[in-house]
Design an enzyme around this catalytic site. Structure first.
Site, PDB file in Angstrom:
ATOM      1  N   HIS A 138       0.802  -1.230   0.000  1.00 34.46           N
ATOM      2  CA  HIS A 138       0.000   0.000   0.000  1.00 34.46           C
ATOM      3  C   HIS A 138       0.837   1.283   0.000  1.00 34.46           C
ATOM      4  O   HIS A 138       0.538   2.243   0.716  1.00 34.46           O
ATOM      5  CB  HIS A 138      -0.945   0.021   1.198  1.00 34.46           C
ATOM      6  CG  HIS A 138      -2.014  -1.049   1.147  1.00 34.46           C
ATOM      7  ND1 HIS A 138      -2.505  -1.564  -0.028  1.00 34.46           N
ATOM      8  CD2 HIS A 138      -2.688  -1.720   2.142  1.00 34.46           C
ATOM      9  CE1 HIS A 138      -3.441  -2.472   0.245  1.00 34.46           C
ATOM     10  NE2 HIS A 138      -3.558  -2.593   1.549  1.00 34.46           N
ATOM     11  N   HIS A 208      -9.755   1.989   0.110  1.00 34.71           N
ATOM     12  CA  HIS A 208      -9.645   0.862   1.033  1.00 34.71           C
ATOM     13  C   HIS A 208     -10.739   0.890   2.106  1.00 34.71           C
ATOM     14  O   HIS A 208     -10.477   0.629   3.284  1.00 34.71           O
ATOM     15  CB  HIS A 208      -8.251   0.870   1.669  1.00 34.71           C
ATOM     16  CG  HIS A 208      -7.765  -0.471   2.120  1.00 34.71           C
ATOM     17  ND1 HIS A 208      -8.296  -1.137   3.202  1.00 34.71           N
ATOM     18  CD2 HIS A 208      -6.793  -1.277   1.641  1.00 34.71           C
ATOM     19  CE1 HIS A 208      -7.663  -2.286   3.378  1.00 34.71           C
ATOM     20  NE2 HIS A 208      -6.736  -2.395   2.427  1.00 34.71           N
ATOM     21  N   GLU A 345     -11.383  -3.904  -3.030  1.00 36.01           N
ATOM     22  CA  GLU A 345     -10.377  -2.966  -3.521  1.00 36.01           C
ATOM     23  C   GLU A 345     -10.180  -3.199  -5.012  1.00 36.01           C
ATOM     24  O   GLU A 345      -9.500  -4.134  -5.425  1.00 36.01           O
ATOM     25  CB  GLU A 345      -9.058  -3.185  -2.775  1.00 36.01           C
ATOM     26  CG  GLU A 345      -9.173  -3.036  -1.276  1.00 36.01           C
ATOM     27  CD  GLU A 345      -8.076  -3.813  -0.543  1.00 36.01           C
ATOM     28  OE1 GLU A 345      -6.896  -3.625  -0.857  1.00 36.01           O
ATOM     29  OE2 GLU A 345      -8.412  -4.614   0.344  1.00 36.01           O
TER      30      GLU A 345
HETATM   31  C1  BGC Z   1      -4.470  -6.519   2.219  1.00 37.99           C
HETATM   32  C2  BGC Z   1      -4.426  -7.238   3.524  1.00 37.99           C
HETATM   33  C3  BGC Z   1      -4.040  -6.256   4.581  1.00 37.99           C
HETATM   34  C4  BGC Z   1      -5.054  -5.129   4.578  1.00 37.99           C
HETATM   35  C5  BGC Z   1      -4.731  -4.061   5.572  1.00 37.99           C
HETATM   36  C6  BGC Z   1      -5.509  -5.452   2.307  1.00 37.99           C
HETATM   37  O1  BGC Z   1      -5.571  -4.743   1.115  1.00 37.99           O
HETATM   38  O2  BGC Z   1      -4.740  -7.390   1.155  1.00 37.99           O
HETATM   39  O3  BGC Z   1      -3.519  -8.307   3.492  1.00 37.99           O
HETATM   40  O4  BGC Z   1      -3.980  -6.852   5.835  1.00 37.99           O
HETATM   41  O5  BGC Z   1      -5.119  -4.549   3.317  1.00 37.99           O
HETATM   42  O6  BGC Z   1      -3.448  -3.638   5.423  1.00 37.99           O
END
Ligand code: BGC
Length: 383
Positions: A138, A208, A345
């Site tokens: 991210h 998210h 997402e």
């Molecule tokens: C990921 C997860 C992660 C979450 C929070 C999601 O997009 O796929 O693995 O724990 O985001 O970070």
């Protein structure tokens, strides 16, 4: 990765159709019709953060703040017209400034994972900030979710822009990213992404939000009924990095081609379910590349609330908040336990910069990236 020309991103005459939101509190500034602005707080560095409210005349109301271009609330009707806030989040800026798993934020420059935080582009190897075991997740240590975006009111829409400098978190090129939020009279939250760069780079922008269509904090999401328009998904290794295979969902717990309760197979004795501790996987959307297409449909049986997710992106990460653990206290004092939300997402596939066979997430210098995702909440079934 330019989708321009394929998309119909016009706001469909929204200016005429979005009603004026009432100005509830005197400290709120009245902005464009349907838009309200108030100061939400200040970051540790003293930057002011504004909270905008976008509304339509049916009572749908969306809170978006300039820190992280974050959706802080999403109030939508159920089958009988009852309104509930269906996204997890915090009442105050302080909540968002603390550690949390990306509640409601825009992730970038590259949403999801890049293996070992490395990739090559144009013969140059780039090393990114690594923040998830050995991998980059991210956008790194200070991704787009932890930046204050510049706001501009554009008719009924809110345009948020962030300029990410060349080399930030290891990514090449100064990238100017704009996220435009619009609430329509058809009970849609439209999110449009656009970006330009001065050097070839990689890009994967998504929102998210953690949804619970029964109302945020009101229990787990296991009874939600989900349909995903995907025949295949991308299986992962123990670091949740795609193995490269596009695997058929047929005969697996990942088959959501027919409406199925999330809880029905979330603890199935399948390797991929174990690796994700539930669902935490990218789906390969059927028929991607032709503009906005329906990707996911979710119904919450008790309230009858429905969410339709359409996107121009080729994938969607279906994540069932397997890592929430009851340590976060959210809006209204609600405690967020494991699987109290789910994320859809919309995205390019994880680790695409290292997978030439996946749809490319590269953005060329001077080209414009454009993508869009629409979350629709029909007021009554079929409307
Ligand atoms: C990921 C997860 C992660 C979450 C929070 C999601 O997009 O796929 O693995 O724990 O985001 O970070």
């Amino acid at each position: 990765m330019s989708w321009s020309g394929k998309l119909v991103l016009a706001a469909c005459g929204l200016a005429a159709s979005i009603a004026c939101a009432p100005n509830h509190a005197s400290r709120n500034e009245v902005s464009a019709p349907g838009l309200k602005k108030q100061l939400f707080g200040r970051t540790a560095a003293g930057e002011s953060v504004d909270l905008y409210t976008l509304a339509n005349s049916h009572g749908m109301e969306v809170g978006v703040m300039t820190y992280g271009a974050t959706v802080t609330s999403l109030k939508v009707p159920d089958a009988k017209g009852n309104i509930a806030d269906v996204v997890l989040g915090f009442d105050t800026l302080e909540g968002y400034l603390g550690a949390h798993p990306y509640l409601g934020v825009v992730v970038g420059r590259y949403g999801n994972r890049i293996a070992k935080g490395r990739f090559s582009l144009g013969g140059v190897e780039y090393r990114l900030a690594v923040n998830n075991g050995a991998n980059a997740l991210h956008g790194g240590l200070k991704g787009f979710d932890k930046q204050v975006w510049r706001a501009k009111e554009a008719g009924p829409s809110l345009e948020l822009t962030y300029v990410s400098k060349d080399g930030e978190e290891g990514y090449p090129g100064t990238l100017t990213a704009t996220v435009t939020y619009t609430v329509t009279e058809r009970n849609e939250l439209r999110i449009e992404y656009s970006a330009v760069t001065d050097k070839d780079t990689v890009l994967n922008l998504t929102n998210h939000s953690y949804f619970n269509l029964g109302g945020q904090g009101e229990g787990d999401i296991l009874s939600h009924i989900v349909t995903i328009n995907a025949d295949r998904f991308t299986p992962v290794d123990s670091g949740l990095i795609p193995t490269g295979e596009l695997r058929s969902v047929q005969g697996t717990a990942f088959d959501f081609r027919k409406p199925t309760a999330i809880g029905e197979r979330i603890d199935a004795a399948e390797e991929q379910i174990k690796l994700g501790r539930g669902y935490d996987h990218n789906y390969v959307l059927n028929g991607a590349g032709g503009g906005l297409a329906l990707a996911v449909t979710v119904t919450e049986p008790k309230s009858g609330r429905v969410m339709l997710v359409s996107t121009t992106e080729p994938g969607v990460q279906f994540y069932t908040a397997n890592f929430l653990d009851g340590t976060l206290k959210g809006k209204g004092g609600k405690v967020y336990q494991r699987r109290y939300g789910f994320c859809t997402e919309t995205q390019h596939f994880p680790d695409s910069p290292n997978r030439p066979d996946f749809p490319s997430a590269a953005l060329k210098a001077g080209a414009r990236h454009q993508s869009a995702t629409v979350f629709k909440f029909p007021a009554a079934p079929g409307s």
